[in-house]
Motif scaffolding. Sequence first.
Motif, short mmCIF file in Angstrom:
data_model
loop_
_atom_site.label_atom_id
_atom_site.label_comp_id
_atom_site.label_asym_id
_atom_site.label_seq_id
_atom_site.Cartn_x
_atom_site.Cartn_y
_atom_site.Cartn_z
N HIS A 103 0.85 -1.18 0.00
CA HIS A 103 0.00 0.00 0.00
C HIS A 103 0.89 1.24 0.00
CE1 HIS A 103 0.65 1.06 4.27
NE2 HIS A 103 0.75 -0.24 4.43
N ASP A 106 1.85 6.83 2.30
CA ASP A 106 1.20 8.06 2.75
C ASP A 106 -0.29 7.87 3.04
OD1 ASP A 106 0.46 7.70 0.10
OD2 ASP A 106 0.54 9.83 -0.40
N ARG A 107 -0.79 6.65 3.01
CA ARG A 107 -2.20 6.37 3.29
C ARG A 107 -2.33 5.83 4.71
NH1 ARG A 107 -5.17 5.84 -1.64
NH2 ARG A 107 -6.97 5.86 -0.27
N SER A 108 -3.35 6.29 5.42
CA SER A 108 -3.53 5.83 6.81
C SER A 108 -5.00 5.72 7.20
CB SER A 108 -2.79 6.75 7.77
OG SER A 108 -3.34 8.06 7.70
N GLU A 109 -5.88 5.43 6.24
CA GLU A 109 -7.29 5.29 6.56
C GLU A 109 -7.49 4.16 7.56
OE1 GLU A 109 -6.04 5.38 3.50
OE2 GLU A 109 -7.14 6.83 2.30
N GLU A 113 -5.49 0.47 7.86
CA GLU A 113 -4.67 0.10 9.01
C GLU A 113 -5.19 -1.17 9.68
OE1 GLU A 113 -4.03 3.44 11.59
OE2 GLU A 113 -2.92 4.53 10.05
#
Length: 123
Positions: A103, A106-109, A113
Amino acid sequence: PADHPLARRSRLRAADLAGADLIVHSADRRSVMYDVVLGLLRDAGVEPHIRHEVAETSTLVTLVAGGLGIAVVPEPVTALALNGVVYLPLAGADARVELAVAHRADRSEPHLERTVGIIRATL
């Protein structure tokens, strides 16, 4: 399917699937599950009777719920609880499927997670 005679058992063996209509992941889409399932059946001396091939696991489970056949799925799929589907352990099946996830860093939805956390927990 919940109304299938095999659904009354507490566990199955691959040999119990002889003659059953099967729903499998598509061979054309290079699904590792296709090879795993057919390998389990061949090792048990079962000639598979494939009724449907599908691309998505959710479609596979939905077709089982509709009574169109039986499917062999990895244990985590049991989280897809649908009316009309019974999940049973497959005795003697020691097949494993490697799972990888990639993934964007910079993604942390929250859903991402949670998913990554579940996968890490199984390592």
